[in-house]
Motif scaffolding. Structure first.
Motif: not given
Lengths: 291, 760
Positions: B682-711
């Motif tokens: 691997y070339r990326e070997r720490t969390l410095e170069s393996y970059r996870l998105p931070l809170a500022g990189d992600v918008p608040r997701v608009e979520f629409f649950p669809l409910e069809h109860p499973d018997p």
């Protein structure tokens, strides 16, 4: 991760720090804020035999105006500099640059002198000091001497200081009132090490021509760079889009980036050029607007 | 009063926030010593020298073990192709070669570093296409000797670790008469699960049995793997689970556990703990596999897709883990959720000299849906038709019969998903308002809820509260700390705070299929509901005599057993439980549940190891992005999810899963680079170069649950956690391609590539 075993000594004043450095030789490291050194030790990229802690050397924590320039003690915390009205009035580029240094928590502990002495070519303060033609005061067994910034940084993590010298102060020329300043930085995420950063300070004469321009770049060579060629294109010129583009066009020849895991060299070169364009443009837009 | 669908505090919330929770890495035993592994520094080579003499003489060292000290056994989830320590050859960087036990962690690591090791490097197989070429060296020259863990052998050979091929009639004929043929190739990188808590394990050999403490998603799988590696029967291994600091699939198979167990045996039963450094964790983690996906579609003059071919080559790494079982997922995702005529699917899994890959939330699906949805955009563009309209025209409907013969009775929910997105973000408005360097992407998916078996015991305490004994684990999702808790509380009419669910222990709780595939709330929730039903019946029978009423006239509600319709005629659960001590004995109930695989056509494909998708759910995502034309950075401005969930048991848990999965998907699409060099490292070997998105990189997701109860689900629940990670890479790649007007067919999309596309 944890650092290797290391000895520790606390210096009460500069002379004691110098004496400890003289005693322990090249394996000793000065501990200022520790925001770069300690992570490097944790990753075992640095393994000094002894840390000489100068955090109690209170005489090195100050900000003051001195004979037309701004004088900052090496142990002044970055956050104190960032929020200082004296600094904002004298060198408004500095608080802007500090805003990009790590996160607030890092800057609460990190020091101006520590960042400069660490001489990371990717970090903001060495580039700022270089771009503004600052001077560094160091103290060793033979007394004090002053080193111009462009002579101070000699390579990656390497300065012109002797092993037994301590950085005591950073002197920056005051920028004339009405100077526009801007920091443009490319980092993958806020607070990450910048891939490339460019800092600009521009002042215009009454006829609208550029009568002062300072440009610095980090992340584009083994040392921070002052972009003399780009400055020369703008000095005395009307700051038109063409002039700014012409200045930016000189950057590719001024920089000498190497590729690494964060970005290839060609991307850094392109970014330096584009960020110069952005930074000069932004600095001019902000002329007369206080920081 | 119901607690289903209500917001409740999670039972583990306070301890996690306050720092009181004991995670696996925190766990300590009296007299415990420490272990460390010597891992291969190269990805392919021959061990020419391995001398432990100097290490054994180091301070504090109790034992140094190599292959010579381990049972001569092969282990593996699906195929027994792996040994505990490298023998003669190393096959990936990070492969364990020796293990050390010492008084302190520092001493153990120092001794591991002092082992005298020499390796003669050999050529590494890294490139996926090349791995299958006749001149490629074999990663395992002895591949023929490997034995499947269960059942008959499956299609494999040489560097081909598994293969699933479906070749229905009519594909070539349709391509021959096609009006046009549209082809694409997609490349996806690996993705590290990047949980907060690195892997750890404490092993104890005592009374002839092994006990292992670990924070694990699937304790019973650890039991099985340790028993294979150590050549003992499964019941000789007891696995005790602890609070997990994230797993996302990477903690489904054993890792450090068998080493901790063997070291403890070597030091005569002292507890031995191992813990990964972050770099060890990153470079040895069973990451999401890299893959190359090639798609061809035959389109007729009216623009209908009349046939398709999909070929996927996925990176198995050096050992198989769970991967062969997942190869047939390509068959289930080859058309996405759109009709595409007869479809030939060739899925190949190849051995390489790289870290073994494994399960990561949305296994195989992330890059398959990226390929299918990018391909749909490409086809629509070639035809000059609107991307959304083209999707809706081909969208699955109720009763859709799939390539494997499975019938989706309720696929019409997909259209409701598109309608929910349309209501919040009207497509025509988005198109009309589009600014330069902004782009929109849309896509849809279907997915399974993992059907694996689970069981639970619900026992009533004399104070009217209950304990639930299960080997299910809460990997942080809230499936246990909220979902199962709410199901039991609801059934017994008690507050969720009166339901205590034990941590897993394979000596105590029955088999559980692990925290995987969105299964826990549904499967363990259902098992717990059945167990609670038994408790309810027993409570009624005991209370019937006391209340002088027939059991069928009683109900259990609001902390009481009461006579229906007769206010005041009731007893508290505590009173009934205490009475039971003197009449029938303690009250408890048992429940077990497993979802059968939906009917399928066994002849539809070779290598059909995951034959169909049980308990399907449906997903529609939309993303809006903005590209910085100077730096090439991509910013996600808006993200919408419409998702079929059966029934929302816990709104916070459900939204948390959606938000978290989309975040992980945005990381996969834009931030997380895990490159492999030509040397297989691997070339990326720490969390410095393996970059996870931070809170500022992600918008608040608009979520629409669809409910069809499973018997079949507890209060109608289906799986929630995996599905929302399937589509972010797809819709973000579509959005970036839309913004720039050029195709982006690689994951992740890097600023350098975006800039190059703009400048070209």
């Amino acid at each position: 991760m944890k650092p290797a075993a290391v000895k520790y000594a606390r210096a009460g004043d500069v002379q004691e720090a110098v004496a400890l450095l003289s005693e322990h030789g090249t394996d000793a490291k000065v501990l200022a804020g520790g925001q770069s050194l300690v992570p490097l030790m944790n990753f075992r990229l640095a393994s000094p035999s002894i840390l000489i802690d100068i955090n109690r050397v209170n005489e090195l924590a100050y900000v003051r105006e001195d004979n037309g320039s701004l004088l900052i003690g090496a142990m002044t915390r970055q956050r104190d500099v960032e929020t200082s009205p004296v600094v904002a009035a004298a060198v408004p580029l500095l608080p802007q640059a500090l805003h990009h240094v790590g996160h607030v928590t890092n800057r609460n502990r990190g020091t101006v002198g520590g960042s400069v002495a660490h001489a990371d070519p990717a970090s903001e303060l060495p580039a700022l000091v270089t771009g503004l033609a600052g001077e560094l005061t160091v103290e060793g067994p033979k007394g004090q001497r002053t080193i111009a910034a462009e002579d101070f940084f000699v390579g990656t993590f390497t300065t012109a200081m002797e092993y037994d010298e301590v950085l005591t102060a950073v002197r920056l020329p005051r920028l004339p009132a009405g100077t526009g300043v801007a920091v443009e930085e490319l980092a993958r995420r806020h607070g990450d090490f910048a891939i490339v950063a460019v800092m600009a300070a521009v002042h215009l004469a009454p006829d609208g021509s550029v009568d002062l321009v300072r440009l610095a770049a980090s992340g584009v060579d083994s040392v921070p760079l002052r972009l003399h060629s780009a400055e020369a294109v703008l000095a005395g010129a009307q700051p038109t889009a063409d002039a700014i583009a012409a200045a930016a066009a000189t950057v590719a020849a001024s920089v000498n980036p190497t590729g690494d895991v964060h970005a290839p060299a060609s991307y850094r070169r392109d970014m330096a050029q584009l960020l110069v364009k952005r930074a000069v443009g932004a600095a001019i837009e902000r002329i007369g607007v206080s920081a | 009063m119901t607690v289903i669908g209500e917001r409740i505090p999670r039972s583990d919330g306070q301890s996690k926030v306050s720092g009181e929770a004991i995670y696996g890495v925190d766990y300590a035993e009296p007299g415990m010593i420490w272990g460390a592994l010597l891992r291969s520094p190269v990805s392919s080579g021959r061990i020419t020298r391995l001398d432990t003499t100097a290490a054994m003489a180091m301070p504090g060292v109790h034992a140094v073990l190599t292959a010579a000290d381990a049972p001569d056994a092969y282990a593996g989830w699906v195929l027994r192709d792996q040994r505990l320590f490298a023998v003669d050859r190393v096959h990936f960087e990070g492969q364990p070669i020796a293990a050390v036990a010492a008084d302190t962690l520092a001493q153990a690591r120092a001794a591991a570093a002092a082992i005298d090791l020499e390796i003669e490097p050999l050529p590494a197989v890294v490139d996926l296409d090349h791995a299958l070429s006749p001149d490629a060296p074999l990663v395992h020259p002895d591949w023929e000797s490997f034995v499947p863990t269960a059942g008959p052998d499956f299609p494999r050979g040489g560097n081909l670790a598994a293969e699933s091929i479906s070749d229905p009639p009519g594909v070539d004929e349709a391509f021959a008469r096609a009006h046009r043929v549209i082809s694409d190739e997609f490349v996806a990188q690996r993705q590290y699960q990047a949980y907060i808590e690195p892997k750890s394990a404490v092993g104890i050999f005592r009374d002839g049995r092994y006990t292992i403490h670990t924070a694990h998603q699937f304790p019973y799988n650890v039991r099985d793997r340790v028993s294979q590696f150590l050549n003992v029967r499964p019941s000789a291994v007891r696995v005790v689970g602890h609070t997990i600091g994230g797993g996302f699939g990477a903690k489904l198979d054993a890792s450090l556990e068998p080493y901790a167990a063997l070291l403890s045996r070597a030091v005569r039963g002292l507890a031995v703990k191992l813990v990964n450094t972050r770099t060890e964790d990153l470079i040895t983690c069973p990451s999401r596999e890299g893959a190359i996906t090639r798609l061809r579609s035959a389109v007729d003059a009216e623009g209908n897709i009349i046939a398709r071919e999909l070929e996927v080559i996925a990176d198995n790494g050096a050992y198989s883990g769970e991967m062969p079982w997942l190869a047939s997922i390509a068959l289930h995702c080859a058309r996405g959720v759109y009709r595409a005529g007869p479809t030939r699917v060739v899925a190949r899994l190849v051995y390489t000299n790289t870290t073994p890959t494994g399960a990561f939330r949305g296994v195989n699906g992330t890059y398959l849906y990226h390929a299918v949805e990018r391909h749909m955009d490409h086809i629509a563009a070639e035809l000059g038709v609107d991307r959304l309209e083209y999707r809706l025209r081909h969208l699955f409907t109720d009763g859709e019969e799939l390539l494997n013969g499975q019938v989706l009775d309720d696929a019409g929910i997909l259209r409701q998903g598109f309608e929910a997105i349309e209501a919040a973000a009207p497509w025509a408005e988005l198109q009309a308002e589009k600014r330069p360097y902004r782009g929109i992407g849309i896509g849809a998916a279907w997915w399974l809820t993992n059907p694996s078996a689970g069981t639970a015991v619900v026992k009533m305490h004399e104070d009217g509260t209950v304990a639930v004994v299960t080997a299910a684990t809460d990997n942080g999702s809230g499936a246990v700390s909220m979902g199962v808790t709410q199901v039991v509380a609801e059934r017994l009419g008690i507050p969720p705070a009166d339901v205590h669910i034990a941590l897993p222990d394979t000596d105590v709780a029955g088999f559980d299929g692990g925290s995987q595939g969105s299964r826990t709330t549904r499967i363990v929730g259902k098992a717990s509901q059945i167990a609670a039903d038994e408790v309810v019946e027993k409570l009624k029978n005991v209370a019937a005599g006391l209340l002088e009423a027939a059991a069928e006239d009683l109900e259990v509600a609001e902390g009481t057993v009461r006579v229906k319709g007769v206010p005041g005629k009731s007893m508290t659960l505590a009173e009934v439980a205490v009475t039971a001590m003197n009449t029938v004995g303690p009250i408890q109930g048992t429940g077990s549940f497993v979802t059968p695989f939906p009917d399928f056509n066994p002849g539809c494909a070779t290598g059909l190891m995951l034959p169909s998708f049980p308990t399907p759910t449906y997903h529609v995502h939309l993303a809006e992005v903005e590209v910085d034309p100077v730096t090439g950075n991509v910013r996600v401005l808006r993200y919408l999810v419409a998702q079929e969930v059966g029934r929302v048991i816990s709104p916070d848990g459900t939204y948390g899963q959606v938000m978290g999965a989309v975040t992980q998907g945005i990381g996969y699409a834009l931030h997380e680079s895990l490159r492999i060099g030509e040397d297989g490292r691997y070339r990326e070997r720490t969390l410095e170069s393996y970059r996870l998105p931070l809170a500022g990189d992600v918008p608040r997701v608009e979520f629409f649950p669809l409910e069809h109860p499973d018997p079949d689900g507890p209060f109608g629940a289906k799986g929630v956690g995996e599905g929302p990670v399937l589509l972010p890479a797809a819709v973000i790649a579509n959005a970036v391609s839309d913004a720039i007007g050029k195709p982006f067919n690689q994951i992740p999309i890097t600023p350098e590539e975006v800039l190059a596309a703009i400048q070209s």
